[in-house]
Scaffold this motif. Structure first.
Motif, PDB file in Angstrom:
ATOM      1  N   VAL A   1       0.765  -1.277   0.027  1.00 51.62           N
ATOM      2  CA  VAL A   1      -0.213  -0.026  -0.003  1.00 51.62           C
ATOM      3  C   VAL A   1       0.844   1.328   0.057  1.00 51.62           C
ATOM      4  O   VAL A   1       0.614   2.351  -0.766  1.00 51.62           O
ATOM      5  N   ALA A   2       1.744   1.324   0.715  1.00 54.98           N
ATOM      6  CA  ALA A   2       2.755   2.351   0.787  1.00 54.98           C
ATOM      7  C   ALA A   2       3.386   2.697  -0.573  1.00 54.98           C
ATOM      8  O   ALA A   2       3.709   3.746  -0.986  1.00 54.98           O
ATOM      9  N   VAL A   3       3.771   1.415  -1.352  1.00 52.23           N
ATOM     10  CA  VAL A   3       4.555   1.762  -2.550  1.00 52.23           C
ATOM     11  C   VAL A   3       3.424   2.446  -3.791  1.00 52.23           C
ATOM     12  O   VAL A   3       3.497   3.048  -4.511  1.00 52.23           O
ATOM     13  N   LEU A   4       2.021   1.801  -3.426  1.00 51.04           N
ATOM     14  CA  LEU A   4       1.077   2.418  -4.435  1.00 51.04           C
ATOM     15  C   LEU A   4       0.481   3.725  -3.892  1.00 51.04           C
ATOM     16  O   LEU A   4      -0.594   4.277  -4.521  1.00 51.04           O
ATOM     17  N   SER A   5       1.004   4.248  -2.727  1.00 54.50           N
ATOM     18  CA  SER A   5       0.034   5.396  -2.106  1.00 54.50           C
ATOM     19  C   SER A   5       0.187   6.812  -2.783  1.00 54.50           C
ATOM     20  O   SER A   5      -1.004   7.236  -3.115  1.00 54.50           O
ATOM     21  N   PRO A   6       1.190   6.962  -3.932  1.00 54.40           N
ATOM     22  CA  PRO A   6       1.097   8.054  -4.727  1.00 54.40           C
ATOM     23  C   PRO A   6       0.019   7.999  -5.686  1.00 54.40           C
ATOM     24  O   PRO A   6      -0.739   8.901  -5.993  1.00 54.40           O
ATOM     25  N   LEU A   7      -0.206   6.638  -6.144  1.00 49.73           N
ATOM     26  CA  LEU A   7      -1.360   6.548  -7.233  1.00 49.73           C
ATOM     27  C   LEU A   7      -2.683   6.466  -6.500  1.00 49.73           C
ATOM     28  O   LEU A   7      -3.438   7.260  -7.131  1.00 49.73           O
ATOM     29  N   ILE A   8      -2.971   6.055  -5.217  1.00 47.50           N
ATOM     30  CA  ILE A   8      -4.080   6.052  -4.576  1.00 47.50           C
ATOM     31  C   ILE A   8      -4.440   7.582  -4.297  1.00 47.50           C
ATOM     32  O   ILE A   8      -5.586   8.014  -4.381  1.00 47.50           O
ATOM     33  N   TRP A   9      -3.498   8.282  -3.901  1.00 45.82           N
ATOM     34  CA  TRP A   9      -3.717   9.764  -3.537  1.00 45.82           C
ATOM     35  C   TRP A   9      -4.242  10.481  -4.596  1.00 45.82           C
ATOM     36  O   TRP A   9      -4.801  11.397  -4.806  1.00 45.82           O
ATOM     37  N   TRP A  10      -3.332  10.244  -5.917  1.00 47.89           N
ATOM     38  CA  TRP A  10      -3.803  10.886  -7.197  1.00 47.89           C
ATOM     39  C   TRP A  10      -5.113  10.545  -7.551  1.00 47.89           C
ATOM     40  O   TRP A  10      -5.844  11.333  -8.013  1.00 47.89           O
ATOM     41  N   ILE A  11      -5.621   9.057  -7.471  1.00 48.23           N
ATOM     42  CA  ILE A  11      -6.883   8.730  -8.011  1.00 48.23           C
ATOM     43  C   ILE A  11      -7.987   9.076  -7.278  1.00 48.23           C
ATOM     44  O   ILE A  11      -9.046   9.569  -7.546  1.00 48.23           O
ATOM     45  N   GLY A  12      -7.785   8.891  -5.782  1.00 40.15           N
ATOM     46  CA  GLY A  12      -8.709   8.913  -4.953  1.00 40.15           C
ATOM     47  C   GLY A  12      -9.246  10.306  -4.407  1.00 40.15           C
ATOM     48  O   GLY A  12     -10.194  10.439  -3.920  1.00 40.15           O
ATOM     49  N   ASP A  13      -8.173  11.113  -4.250  1.00 48.94           N
ATOM     50  CA  ASP A  13      -8.723  12.502  -3.767  1.00 48.94           C
ATOM     51  C   ASP A  13      -9.079  12.651  -2.355  1.00 48.94           C
ATOM     52  O   ASP A  13     -10.091  13.185  -2.307  1.00 48.94           O
TER      53      ASP A  13
END
Length: 439
Positions: A149-161
């Motif tokens: 989840v930490a590795v994917l956090s930038p993508l989740i932050w960008w998509i999920g707002d």
């Protein structure tokens, strides 16, 4: 003194092992084992809970006794499943325990199941391994999940707002927070992703491997054959080999006596009978007596050879002098080196003598060697024989080979025979024998 020459796996430095961990097949097989083991651990806990509750509650009605026997017997199937997992995913060799021996009658079968050591050891494995698999597996997999989840956090932050509000009512465009610290910028999230990647690829593999290794240890310890069972099987094989060897020796002696010595003695009797008839008739029987005399000497020689095949008289002086005589008669020039601090038991000396005799015969018949060397080293516990030749090599101990028979004979006294014979040679056959026979 016995040794096993097994190929050793390559040794990696700690740094190289850490760098290889993310792509190493061992890590991925261990991950599969931990995932499957965690699921099975939950099922095993349910199985143990059901077994205890149902057996105890129904014990007052006597139904719980055969029910408990069934749970113990069914634990064998759990053991078979975990052994398969260990062989397939962990690539470890787990010896099979003895099978369950059914007895005649329902009561005898129930009693046999309740006293089945393999079943109870499997239940103990389920109890211990469930704790390791569920607790250890949960922690290891949770570490993997958090790092992923930490590795994917930038993508989740960008998509999920995502929006989080702190205690003062201030809104933060943040997906992850630690106390009052919010990862609310791309730079912070990229730093978090980098840390997560380090944990995921270079830290997480080791807890996973540790849980899998502990499961493998429990599998080998509780689900494989116990040392006592392995010893019993070894003794059974040794006893079977000794019985077969003795039976073969008796058949050979009987055949040699019947076809050789007995036939000659019958001929001597008939010849002497004809000589007696000639003497009674006043005729010359010298020729018949000479024939009977020559046949008698041949019979004595056959009997001497037969006795020598059972126990060589040269061994009366010890193994060293007996081997000196044996190597001196070998068709291939043979060097002998003997270093012994004591004398083995008579049975071990006989086996050692016949092993060297058979090996020298094989060298002369099949190896194409021009020189041969026999080395004997012994102390108060072990005797080692090594026969070297410079022949073409390719010797094997498979079925139908004379070496297979030697192996069986050596194992009757808990010895071992190893062969190193690459194609093109040279060949070395090593025999290790306990000086006092079976231990």
């Amino acid at each position: 003194m016995p040794r096993t020459d097994k190929p050793q796996p390559p040794r990696w430095s700690p740094l190289a092992a850490a760098l290889r961990a993310p792509v190493d097949g061992v890590t991925w097989r261990a991950l599969g084992y931990v995932v499957v083991g965690t699921v099975l651990g939950v099922l095993a806990i349910s199985y143990l809970y059901l077994a205890v509750i149902s057996s105890v509650v129904l014990a007052v009605t006597l139904v719980g006794i055969p029910l408990a026997a069934g749970y113990v017997a069914l634990a064998r199937e759990w053991g078979r499943l975990y052994r398969w997992l260990a062989r397939t995913l962990l690539r470890i060799d787990v010896s099979e325990p003895d099978g369950f021996r059914r007895r005649q009658g329902a009561l005898a079968t129930i009693g046999g199941a309740l006293s089945d050591r393999v079943g109870w050891r499997a239940l103990a494995f389920l109890l211990l391994n469930s704790v390791v698999a569920v607790c250890g597996g949960y922690l290891a997999l949770m570490l993997v999940a958090v790092a992923a989840v930490a590795v994917l956090s930038p993508l989740i932050w960008w998509i999920g707002d995502p929006i989080n509000t702190d205690s003062e009512g201030v809104a933060h465009h943040s997906f992850v927070q630690f106390g009052d610290f919010y990862f609310d910028s791309a730079a912070k999230l990229l730093l978090l992703a980098a840390g997560g990647a380090l944990v995921l690829f270079f830290v997480a593999p080791w807890p996973i491997r540790g849980v899998a290794a502990l499961g493998g240890i429990l599998t080998r310890w509780l689900l494989g054959s116990s040392p006592a069972d392995a010893r019993v099987r070894q003794l059974e094989r040794s006893r079977s080999g000794a019985v077969e060897d003795a039976a073969a020796t008796l058949r050979r002696v009987e055949r040699d006596l019947h076809d050789g010595t007995q036939a000659r003695l019958v001929t001597i009797g008939m010849t002497l009978g004809r000589a007696q008839e000639k003497l009674d008739a006043g005729e010359d029987a010298g020729e018949l007596v000479a024939v009977a005399h020559a046949t008698t000497k041949d019979s004595i020689r056959e009997l001497r050879d037969l006795v020598r095949g059972i126990h060589p008289p040269a061994l009366d002086l010890g193994l060293g002098p007996a081997l000196e005589t044996l190597t001196a008669r070998n068709v291939i020039p043979t060097q002998l080196s003997v270093h012994m601090t004591g004398r083995p038991s008579p049975g071990v000396e006989t086996i050692a003598y016949f092993c060297v005799a058979e090996l020298l015969t094989n060298v002369g018949r099949h190896s194409g060697a021009t020189t041969c060397r026999v080395e004997v080293d012994g102390d108060d516990r072990w005797l080692r024989l090594a026969v070297h030749d410079d022949g073409r090599g390719g010797a094997e101990t498979g079925a139908g080979s004379g070496l297979a028979g030697l192996t069986s004979r050596v194992e009757t006294v808990d010895g071992s025979l190893t062969v190193h014979s690459p194609a093109g040679g040279p060949t070395t056959v090593t025999v290790d024998l306990p000086t006092e026979g079976v231990r």
